[in-house]
Enzyme design. Sequence first.
Site: not given
Ligand code: S3P
Length: 449
Positions: A186, A336
């Site tokens: 993440s 996403d």
């Molecule tokens: C993001 C990370 C992703 C993504 C979100 C934006 C970011 O989430 O789904 O729309 O900008 O760091 P995760 O890191 O929790 O997977």
Amino acid sequence: MSAAVITLETQTDQSHKLIIHPPSIGLSLQGCIRVPGDKSISHRALMLGAIAQGETQIEGLLLGEDPRSTASCFQAMGAQISQLNTELVRVQGIGLGQLQEPIDVLNAGNSGTTLRLMLGLLASHPGRFFTVTGDSSLRSRPMSRVVQPLQQMGAQIWGRKGNSLAPLAIQGQTLKPIHYYSPIASAQVKSCLLLAGLFTPGETTITEPALSRDHSERMLRAFGAQLTIDPDTNSVTLNGLAQLHGQKVIVPGDISSAAFWLVAGAIVPDSELVIQNVGVNPTRTGILEALALMGADIQLENQREVAGEPVADLRVRSSALKSCTIGGDIIPRMIDEIPILAVAAVFATGTTIIRDAAELRVKESDRITVMAQQLNKMGAKVNELPDGMEITGGTPLVGTDLDSYTDHRIAMSLAIASLVANGITTIHRAEAAAISYPDFTATLTKVVC
Ligand code: S3P
């Protein structure tokens, strides 16, 4: 050639109904479009700009509701941010560790990135007290994934359900550095801890099970942070207390927004679209690989590097799609884009299997359940898996009444599916698209012919 009829109706509760009626034959998509700025990079540019010394200039900022939430939170803590526009936004930074205690609750709206990244900064501001919240979707999303590692660093955070749900209260502390082995890939967790590490003496290290988007690493380095990356172990180490200096950031178009046009161009017969100026950072291009596996005709043209991020123009032409099986390390690189990939799978021959994507259940909506339910309402064959979907393509879709569940990516994915459905589709609460793509309906209207 006859165009689709696309109308947007505002309801008495201010929600929008998007009504799409494609012609029974002859619809195609043509044109050259630009998608709005990358959402992840826009958030980071505003945040790093706010905590750096001196002025940061941002070109191409996403003017969606999510970055607006970030801007208003940091304005409430003392950063001066000029009027938001795509040409040039100026952020007067206040310097490392200088965020002021806001006199009211910080509201991150619908934006998980705003809330989770900001938590790392707030927790590491000793002597200040903060309260943060968000809309009903965000208040139901798990925060323990950032609260727990921050607590290991010594953070004091309180909230509902064992400190796992917003609203949260934070008493800033001087934190201690840790090596955190994240159980999930993440970028929000990684970036939260890197931001907490900025104002923490010593080395903060994060190791992830697979590489998530690396925009924070790239931008932190450009702003002057001391960062080491070990690609063999998916680890990043930040040395705290280095001052950040304001920069010029050029935000490329968002590949997550381009993905709607890539799939639309692939599934609507006789279409050709060019999407200019799209960020193609390898930690984000899983969708290009998945669509290539399905036989989509997508060319990367004019590849270049702009302000530390790879960028290209993407040309898509319609083609017959076949099913694919995806899972593992590609998932964080296209997390996403899975709702719109599901739409592509509905128009592919064979059964597409998507695994290892349980994270979709804790996005702005439960994207596995909602996509399966809404596409099945149109006549598709989508089975939910605990961590993904099984989609058997080839059944014709029929227009019907659908709901976005206030999730921007669901609203736009369903709009693309409806272009190839028989009859009229009505998407309720379609205004959600403005979270990441305010001009989505205008662009849709422009490209149909
Ligand atoms: C993001 C990370 C992703 C993504 C979100 C934006 C970011 O989430 O789904 O729309 O900008 O760091 P995760 O890191 O929790 O997977």
